[in-house]
Design an enzyme around this catalytic site. Sequence first.
Site: not given
Length: 558
Positions: A292, A303, A317
């Site tokens: 999460s 990223d 998740k």
Amino acid sequence: MRGFKIILIVFQLSFFTSSAVAQTNHNLEVAKNLEILNTLYSQLDLFYVDTLSPGQTMTAAIKGMLRSLDPYTEYYPQEQTKELEMMLTGKYAGIGALVKYHSRLKRVVIDEPYEGMPAAEVGLKKGDIVLSIDDSVMTDKTVSYVSSHLRGDPGTTFILKVKRPSTDKEMNFKITRRNIQMPVLPYYGMRPDSIGYINLNQFTEDCSREVRRAFIDLKKQGAKGLVFDLRGNGGGSELEAVNIVNIWVPQGQKVVENRGKVQQANRTYKTYLEPVDTVMPIVVLVNGETASASEITSGAMQDLDRAVVMGTRTYGKGLVQVPLDLPYHANVKITTSKYYIPSGRCIQAINYDREKGAGYTEHIPDSLTHVFYTQNGREVRDGGGIKPDVEVKNDTMPNIAYYLSVGGLDSTEVMFDYLVDYIDRHPTIAPARDFHLTDQDWQEFRQRVIDSGFTYDDMSRKQFDELVKTAKFEGFYDDSREVFDALSERLKHDLGTELDKHREVIQQMLELDIIAAYYYQGGGIEAGLAYDKQLLEAEQLLKKPEEYRKILQVGGQK
């Protein structure tokens, strides 16, 4: 051209008409089934042989309905709303201690008092057997029952009666409940070679402030690199994840985007503060229990090429839940959207496909994932958690060590009992980093395990028994009986030999539990870093700047 416009208008009218019809049909289905549910309950209430409890029956119906969706959409009746509040804030009112069920004693016992909390302040110790809370007897109750009665409104006082195994005496403690903040940042500190370390175990309210404060402190102490540990962190607040990324990422950078069915669920979160440091090399440690908000943090850092992610693939998740108020002080936590991290990928690993039936789930295979790119152009994929830039698997726990920690097949609890006795005999121990059991301590523990009758699940023996069954079924057992008998003899394990074989791992477990009893969670984490394979790999990488930078370049993943 005019004809084209007419065709386009007709197409649009047809589309909106079909959409309106579909919505009308959907609303009729909703109304029909609500009427069925209402009538069904009325008939049950009237004709069922026993008197129904409206609260229990309807709560079961609601929870059954939600189970057909996903495991994160949950209903909280009025009496359970405090659980939701604790989940969101990490706070509750109680005594600040973990309790566990002791299998051999068949009693709930104190397992771990938290540092600076009421349980520790009044002198409760690991192993104390819970007998009663005020006038309520607890000797035949479950862990959840005892735990719920230890909690209550802040400021309320009660008498906790326990039995201390080391003295066999019953003791009364007067304890006042207060708001307990779960330790979100149990440990941070400096490691060798000017490397800082921060351990974060949940994303609750204001945890980003704690991380920021810890990081600034480490910089003051001379940190030139950082290991940010998110292993085992199940997540929490999405906003706190954004704020943590903001510590190391410039202002105005998109961190996560929510996309749902309704406009209100769509939202983009960007960093809005000035960062503390945008250049210090960082390694983020993750594993299969990193989920999460932890995945938002680690995924965004990956990223944006701001950190090297190391460890094993995360949980996956990618669903966002929002708590909503219901009548009569009830609440529901609803999955309203999916989150997408800076590269545009969603890392949800499980598909809850309603069209294939209630409760249907499937893991998204790698072959169906899509390629995305980091800021530097590195290839990353969606659909299966965050894949680390550098995979480092942790050492597996030997079977005997696992069963010693959970109590054995015969519920001997020999390790727990040894720890309780050791703590009673030693008022103090060496500092966390320096403490070790002696050879004499190990021999005492070893003999205690042997004398206890401890048994555990021997995987080799189980596999052998299955092989014998197969051989007999296929008809070649009798011809190979001597070979099977010889192998059976070789597989007879000697408990003392097994203990000695895995002494290093078992002794580490004993030492870390003992240290935690004296120096609490932070001390246990600090001592455990010396044996942490993944951490040591992270530190080695941070000491090699060229290799670190190469990983963050195109084609640099390992």
